[in-house]
Design an enzyme around this catalytic site. Structure first.
Site, PDB file in Angstrom:
ATOM      1  N   SER A 134      13.230 -74.086 -11.508  1.00  0.00           N
ATOM      2  CA  SER A 134      13.126 -74.002 -12.152  1.00  0.00           C
ATOM      3  C   SER A 134      12.968 -72.341 -13.227  1.00  0.00           C
ATOM      4  CB  SER A 134      11.980 -74.224 -13.685  1.00  0.00           C
ATOM      5  OG  SER A 134      12.595 -74.263 -14.981  1.00  0.00           O
ATOM      6  N   TYR A 158       3.336 -77.203 -14.697  1.00  0.00           N
ATOM      7  CA  TYR A 158       4.692 -77.862 -14.157  1.00  0.00           C
ATOM      8  C   TYR A 158       4.853 -76.303 -13.129  1.00  0.00           C
ATOM      9  CZ  TYR A 158       9.996 -77.741 -14.613  1.00  0.00           C
ATOM     10  OH  TYR A 158      11.228 -78.002 -14.680  1.00  0.00           O
ATOM     11  N   LYS A 162       7.074 -76.197  -9.099  1.00  0.00           N
ATOM     12  CA  LYS A 162       8.111 -75.721  -8.262  1.00  0.00           C
ATOM     13  C   LYS A 162       8.104 -74.556  -7.398  1.00  0.00           C
ATOM     14  CE  LYS A 162      10.553 -78.290 -10.826  1.00  0.00           C
ATOM     15  NZ  LYS A 162      11.675 -79.658 -10.262  1.00  0.00           N
TER      16      LYS A 162
HETATM   17  P1  NAD Z   1      15.188 -85.733 -16.438  1.00  0.00           P
HETATM   18  O1  NAD Z   1      13.630 -85.891 -16.531  1.00  0.00           O
HETATM   19  O2  NAD Z   1      16.380 -86.344 -17.264  1.00  0.00           O
HETATM   20  O3  NAD Z   1      15.764 -86.356 -14.499  1.00  0.00           O
HETATM   21  C1  NAD Z   1      14.625 -87.030 -13.773  1.00  0.00           C
HETATM   22  C2  NAD Z   1      14.911 -87.646 -12.856  1.00  0.00           C
HETATM   23  O4  NAD Z   1      14.245 -88.021 -11.762  1.00  0.00           O
HETATM   24  C3  NAD Z   1      14.771 -88.689 -13.834  1.00  0.00           C
HETATM   25  O5  NAD Z   1      15.710 -89.911 -13.721  1.00  0.00           O
HETATM   26  C4  NAD Z   1      13.717 -90.038 -13.831  1.00  0.00           C
HETATM   27  O6  NAD Z   1      14.116 -91.292 -13.876  1.00  0.00           O
HETATM   28  C5  NAD Z   1      13.255 -89.647 -12.632  1.00  0.00           C
HETATM   29  N1  NAD Z   1      12.566 -89.617 -11.753  1.00  0.00           N
HETATM   30  C6  NAD Z   1      10.828 -88.935 -11.785  1.00  0.00           C
HETATM   31  N2  NAD Z   1      10.137 -89.175 -10.780  1.00  0.00           N
HETATM   32  C7  NAD Z   1      10.247 -90.187 -10.240  1.00  0.00           C
HETATM   33  C8  NAD Z   1      10.218 -91.072  -8.542  1.00  0.00           C
HETATM   34  N3  NAD Z   1       8.817 -90.420  -8.685  1.00  0.00           N
HETATM   35  N4  NAD Z   1      11.134 -91.672  -7.659  1.00  0.00           N
HETATM   36  C9  NAD Z   1      12.365 -91.143  -8.781  1.00  0.00           C
HETATM   37  N5  NAD Z   1      12.947 -90.504  -9.208  1.00  0.00           N
HETATM   38  C10 NAD Z   1      12.175 -90.467 -10.181  1.00  0.00           C
HETATM   39  O7  NAD Z   1      15.160 -84.546 -16.203  1.00  0.00           O
HETATM   40  P2  NAD Z   1      16.117 -83.097 -15.860  1.00  0.00           P
HETATM   41  O8  NAD Z   1      16.424 -82.891 -16.917  1.00  0.00           O
HETATM   42  O9  NAD Z   1      17.845 -84.209 -15.593  1.00  0.00           O
HETATM   43  O10 NAD Z   1      15.710 -82.625 -14.351  1.00  0.00           O
HETATM   44  C11 NAD Z   1      16.349 -82.382 -13.464  1.00  0.00           C
HETATM   45  C12 NAD Z   1      15.286 -81.303 -12.571  1.00  0.00           C
HETATM   46  O11 NAD Z   1      15.820 -80.886 -12.233  1.00  0.00           O
HETATM   47  C13 NAD Z   1      13.577 -81.746 -12.605  1.00  0.00           C
HETATM   48  O12 NAD Z   1      13.189 -81.452 -11.405  1.00  0.00           O
HETATM   49  C14 NAD Z   1      13.458 -80.697 -13.361  1.00  0.00           C
HETATM   50  O13 NAD Z   1      12.136 -79.920 -12.966  1.00  0.00           O
HETATM   51  C15 NAD Z   1      13.872 -80.207 -12.563  1.00  0.00           C
HETATM   52  N6  NAD Z   1      15.090 -78.696 -14.309  1.00  0.00           N
HETATM   53  C16 NAD Z   1      15.383 -78.920 -15.397  1.00  0.00           C
HETATM   54  C17 NAD Z   1      15.631 -77.984 -16.903  1.00  0.00           C
HETATM   55  C18 NAD Z   1      16.733 -78.316 -17.921  1.00  0.00           C
HETATM   56  O14 NAD Z   1      15.916 -77.944 -18.925  1.00  0.00           O
HETATM   57  N7  NAD Z   1      16.042 -79.708 -17.811  1.00  0.00           N
HETATM   58  C19 NAD Z   1      15.376 -76.652 -16.434  1.00  0.00           C
HETATM   59  C20 NAD Z   1      14.762 -76.207 -15.163  1.00  0.00           C
HETATM   60  C21 NAD Z   1      14.725 -77.728 -14.038  1.00  0.00           C
HETATM   61  C1  UD1 Z   2      10.946 -73.695 -22.068  1.00  0.00           C
HETATM   62  C2  UD1 Z   2       9.862 -74.159 -22.219  1.00  0.00           C
HETATM   63  C3  UD1 Z   2       9.674 -73.524 -20.090  1.00  0.00           C
HETATM   64  C4  UD1 Z   2      10.804 -74.777 -19.687  1.00  0.00           C
HETATM   65  C5  UD1 Z   2      12.856 -75.373 -20.352  1.00  0.00           C
HETATM   66  C6  UD1 Z   2      13.562 -75.462 -19.972  1.00  0.00           C
HETATM   67  C7  UD1 Z   2       8.080 -73.934 -22.689  1.00  0.00           C
HETATM   68  C8  UD1 Z   2       6.678 -73.135 -23.043  1.00  0.00           C
HETATM   69  N1  UD1 Z   2       9.021 -73.477 -21.748  1.00  0.00           N
HETATM   70  O1  UD1 Z   2      11.206 -73.286 -22.198  1.00  0.00           O
HETATM   71  O2  UD1 Z   2       8.744 -74.065 -19.086  1.00  0.00           O
HETATM   72  O3  UD1 Z   2      11.651 -74.377 -18.037  1.00  0.00           O
HETATM   73  O4  UD1 Z   2      11.923 -75.427 -21.142  1.00  0.00           O
HETATM   74  O5  UD1 Z   2      13.446 -77.490 -20.063  1.00  0.00           O
HETATM   75  O6  UD1 Z   2       8.292 -75.223 -23.288  1.00  0.00           O
HETATM   76  N2  UD1 Z   2      12.710 -73.164 -30.115  1.00  0.00           N
HETATM   77  C9  UD1 Z   2      12.662 -73.139 -31.821  1.00  0.00           C
HETATM   78  N3  UD1 Z   2      12.719 -74.134 -32.059  1.00  0.00           N
HETATM   79  C10 UD1 Z   2      12.492 -75.476 -31.158  1.00  0.00           C
HETATM   80  C11 UD1 Z   2      12.115 -75.431 -29.634  1.00  0.00           C
HETATM   81  C12 UD1 Z   2      12.896 -74.623 -29.680  1.00  0.00           C
HETATM   82  O7  UD1 Z   2      12.407 -72.577 -32.265  1.00  0.00           O
HETATM   83  O8  UD1 Z   2      11.933 -76.556 -31.840  1.00  0.00           O
HETATM   84  C13 UD1 Z   2      13.127 -72.073 -29.784  1.00  0.00           C
HETATM   85  C14 UD1 Z   2      11.730 -71.300 -28.505  1.00  0.00           C
HETATM   86  O9  UD1 Z   2      10.940 -70.343 -29.217  1.00  0.00           O
HETATM   87  C15 UD1 Z   2      12.732 -70.574 -27.631  1.00  0.00           C
HETATM   88  C16 UD1 Z   2      13.867 -70.936 -27.619  1.00  0.00           C
HETATM   89  O10 UD1 Z   2      14.135 -71.838 -29.284  1.00  0.00           O
HETATM   90  O11 UD1 Z   2      12.668 -69.880 -28.081  1.00  0.00           O
HETATM   91  C17 UD1 Z   2      14.259 -72.393 -26.382  1.00  0.00           C
HETATM   92  O12 UD1 Z   2      13.455 -72.781 -26.352  1.00  0.00           O
HETATM   93  P1  UD1 Z   2      13.235 -74.479 -24.956  1.00  0.00           P
HETATM   94  O13 UD1 Z   2      14.567 -74.855 -25.737  1.00  0.00           O
HETATM   95  O14 UD1 Z   2      12.041 -75.254 -25.048  1.00  0.00           O
HETATM   96  O15 UD1 Z   2      13.642 -73.557 -24.030  1.00  0.00           O
HETATM   97  P2  UD1 Z   2      12.865 -72.529 -23.265  1.00  0.00           P
HETATM   98  O16 UD1 Z   2      11.373 -72.113 -24.051  1.00  0.00           O
HETATM   99  O17 UD1 Z   2      13.404 -71.487 -22.544  1.00  0.00           O
END
Ligand code: NAD
Ligand code: UD1
Length: 348
Positions: A134, A158, A162
């Site tokens: 991430s 978190y 990572k």
């Molecule tokens: P998500 O929560 O929708 O998906 C994660 C999945 O992992 C879920 O289906 C959950 O049931 C499963 N899971 C959790 N713990 C588990 C375990 N112990 N064993 C087996 N399965 C398990 O999240 P996502 O948004 O799809 O994210 C997927 C990955 O990408 C995560 O590792 C997250 O940290 C990373 N990531 C997500 C974002 C984002 O903005 N969504 C950003 C950066 C990184």
């Molecule tokens: C957040 C997380 C980051 C994570 C990422 C993706 C925090 C501080 N950071 O980042 O660790 O990797 O999500 O899951 O939680 N915003 C609003 N109103 C809202 C929500 C967000 O104004 O209700 C603004 C935020 O201040 C920011 C932008 O929208 O400026 C994006 O926010 P968000 O979607 O939460 O993503 P990140 O801030 O990038």
């Protein structure tokens, strides 16, 4: 080619699963469903059936921390003379706020779970992995665009898990540089949905992230959007982020698998984002323009842990993977709204 996809029922995993199956991969999904619904799997099957795509993907309901389950998955594949050739590892916990409340649980699931997976892979001589890292690992930075060699400085538990996993992957690679092929993909802000409207983001409880909050305001589940600060050092005062269409992000994983297949061994960190920064006001305006809806908002105080600007330099992904994002912000809004409209309460 058989691929094990952990977390394949989650937001990102489900979109990757669909793409892998469509492109003819033999997919094993491992998920504990702790943060996702089994209806996701039904949606994947519906899509494939509607398109007459033959599929025989398997779902394993299990935890990455359970060594016996992992051993069985690898053993069964070997017995079928169809060994797992690569793992795409997404299973884990991702809430920044929860990671402050229960850090040990985050270290246990994310770090111990990944250690368990890696040792099983090592024992079964599966040496190829794509990992979901991430942009949060870059921490509080106001230098954008961010390249992969930017300082690593996570500010929440978190993000620290990572970083620990990236370090573990690197140590493992160094221990056997002839065999291991590792690609750690650092996602920026994945948003939007599959164009069919069958798959999308369905956060549990009140969304922390901007995009799902906007779609829930649009569908009437929330009264208004809270905008966290309009006094940031950006052109309009609201925070700037890098929003990438979920299908562009998913395609990056298939390109990463191709890249690993083309190598004898390798270790790479790669940013996946759109490479463009959009402010909160710009996202709201584009969403309103694309959907014809009004998104009422209130400007609130800044959120703890936020920065003014965070967006990716994606030249490494373009160069190494031959990947580039294809979908516009308008497409993100249209697909995200299509999903929310067809599924007002998500998968339930
Ligand atoms: P998500 O929560 O929708 O998906 C994660 C999945 O992992 C879920 O289906 C959950 O049931 C499963 N899971 C959790 N713990 C588990 C375990 N112990 N064993 C087996 N399965 C398990 O999240 P996502 O948004 O799809 O994210 C997927 C990955 O990408 C995560 O590792 C997250 O940290 C990373 N990531 C997500 C974002 C984002 O903005 N969504 C950003 C950066 C990184
Ligand atoms: C957040 C997380 C980051 C994570 C990422 C993706 C925090 C501080 N950071 O980042 O660790 O990797 O999500 O899951 O939680 N915003 C609003 N109103 C809202 C929500 C967000 O104004 O209700 C603004 C935020 O201040 C920011 C932008 O929208 O400026 C994006 O926010 P968000 O979607 O939460 O993503 P990140 O801030 O990038």
């Amino acid at each position: 080619m058989r691929v094990l996809l952990t977390g394949g029922s989650g937001f990102i995993g489900s979109h990757i699963a669909l793409l892998l199956i469509e492109r003819g991969y033999d997919v094993l999904i491992l998920d504990s469903f702790v943060n996702s619904s089994t209806n996701v799997i039904k949606a994947i099957k519906t899509y494939l059936d509607n398109k007459n795509i033959n599929h025989s993907f398997k779902i394993i309901n299990g935890d990455i921390r359970d060594k016996k389950t992992l051993d069985r998955i690898f053993d069964d594949s070997a017995k079928e003379f169809n060994p797992i050739q690569s793992v795409i590892h997404l299973a884990g916990l991702k809430s920044v706020s929860q990671s402050f409340i229960d850090p040990l649980h985050y270290w246990n699931v994310n770090v111990c779970g990944t250690q368990n997976l890696l040792s099983t892979m090592n024992e079964h001589e599966c040496f190829s992995i794509v990992f979901s890292s991430s942009a949060t690992i870059y921490g509080l930075t106001d230098s954008a665009p961010i390249t992969e060699d930017h300082k690593i400085s996570p500010i929440n538990p978190y993000g620290k898990t990572k970083v620990a996993i990236e370090n573990m992957l690197y140590d493992l690679y160094k221990s056997n540089m002839k065999s291991w092929k590792v690609c750690s993909l650092r996602y920026f802000n994945p948003v939007g949905a599959h164009s069919s409207g069958l798959l999308g983001e369905d956060p549990i409880g009140i969304p922390n992230n901007l995009f799902p909050y906007i779609t829930q305001v649009a569908i009437g589940r929330r009264n208004h959007l809270n905008i966290f600060g309009d006094d940031w050092a950006t052109t309009d005062g609201s925070g700037v982020r890098d929003y990438i269409h979920i299908m562009d992000l998913s395609e990056g994983h298939l390109d990463a698998i191709d890249y690993l297949n083309s190598k004898e061994s390798c270790f790479e960190f790669i940013n996946l984002g759109s490479g463009i920064g959009y402010s909160v006001f710009q996202i709201v305006s584009q969403f309103e323009l694309s959907t014809g809806l009004d998104i009422p908002f209130l400007v609130k105080d800044r959120r703890d842990g936020d920065v003014a600007k965070c967006y990716a330099d994606i030249s490494k992904a373009k160069k190494l993977l031959g990947w580039k994002p294809k979908r516009s912000l308008e497409q993100i809004c249209l697909d995200g709204w299509n999903w929310q409209k067809k599924n007002p309460n998500g998968y339930n």
